[in-house]
Design a protein around this motif. Structure first.
Motif, short mmCIF file in Angstrom:
data_model
loop_
_atom_site.label_atom_id
_atom_site.label_comp_id
_atom_site.label_asym_id
_atom_site.label_seq_id
_atom_site.Cartn_x
_atom_site.Cartn_y
_atom_site.Cartn_z
N MET A 1 42.39 47.64 -1.38
CA MET A 1 42.45 46.31 -1.95
C MET A 1 41.70 46.27 -3.29
O MET A 1 42.19 45.71 -4.24
N GLU A 2 40.50 46.89 -3.36
CA GLU A 2 39.72 46.86 -4.59
C GLU A 2 40.43 47.62 -5.72
O GLU A 2 40.42 47.20 -6.86
N CYS A 3 41.07 48.72 -5.37
CA CYS A 3 41.81 49.48 -6.37
C CYS A 3 42.91 48.60 -6.99
O CYS A 3 43.12 48.62 -8.19
N ASN A 4 43.55 47.82 -6.17
CA ASN A 4 44.60 46.92 -6.64
C ASN A 4 44.03 45.89 -7.62
O ASN A 4 44.66 45.58 -8.63
N MET A 5 42.83 45.38 -7.36
CA MET A 5 42.19 44.43 -8.26
C MET A 5 41.85 45.09 -9.59
O MET A 5 42.02 44.49 -10.65
N GLU B 1 43.41 47.63 -10.91
CA GLU B 1 44.69 47.83 -11.61
C GLU B 1 45.15 46.53 -12.27
O GLU B 1 45.63 46.55 -13.39
N ARG B 2 45.00 45.41 -11.58
CA ARG B 2 45.38 44.12 -12.15
C ARG B 2 44.55 43.77 -13.37
O ARG B 2 45.07 43.29 -14.37
N GLU B 3 43.24 44.02 -13.30
CA GLU B 3 42.36 43.76 -14.43
C GLU B 3 42.72 44.64 -15.62
O GLU B 3 42.74 44.19 -16.76
N GLN B 4 43.01 45.90 -15.34
CA GLN B 4 43.42 46.82 -16.40
C GLN B 4 44.73 46.33 -17.03
O GLN B 4 44.88 46.35 -18.25
N HIS B 5 45.65 45.89 -16.21
CA HIS B 5 46.93 45.40 -16.71
C HIS B 5 46.73 44.14 -17.57
O HIS B 5 47.36 44.00 -18.63
#
Length: 117
Positions: A1-5, A7-11
């Motif tokens: 879940m944290e990895c997904n967050m 990735e979203r911030e990077q995007h």
């Protein structure tokens, strides 16, 4: 879940960077003006005006001023009679050369693709 967050911030950061780029290069003429200067290294106002089909004196002047403000183009007044104004890309502006070349190549291929179909 944290990895997904992450990735979203990077995007989000990447999308902001794209928007920043588009803000600087927006409009109908800026890329064409940069392309003219890029191809010849140094261009006079009248040369750019001849290169960029359809642009008016007033619009070219406006676009060049905005490119100067964004430190992409350098304006030099030459001591000639009559006075000559010369434009060239700054070191920062030259970082766009690869992008201009890629756009040129893509445009050539795109035109071929459209004509084929």
């Amino acid at each position: 879940m944290e990895c997904n967050m992450l990735e979203r911030e990077q995007h989000k950061k990447e999308m902001m960077a794209v928007q920043d780029s588009m803000d600087v290069l927006n409009g109908k003429w800026k890329i064409a003006v940069i392309s003219s200067i890029c191809f010849y290294n140094k261009r006079r106002f009248s040369d750019i005006l001849n290169d960029v089909a359809g642009i008016s004196n007033k619009m070219l002047s406006k676009e060049l001023k905005e490119l100067e403000v964004n430190k992409l183009v350098k304006r030099t007044v030459l001591d000639t009679h009559p006075v000559t104004i010369q434009y060239e890309l700054t070191a920062h502006g030259k970082t766009l050369q690869t992008i201009i070349q890629n756009l040129t190549e893509w445009g050539i291929e795109h035109r071929k693709k459209i004509i084929e179909d």
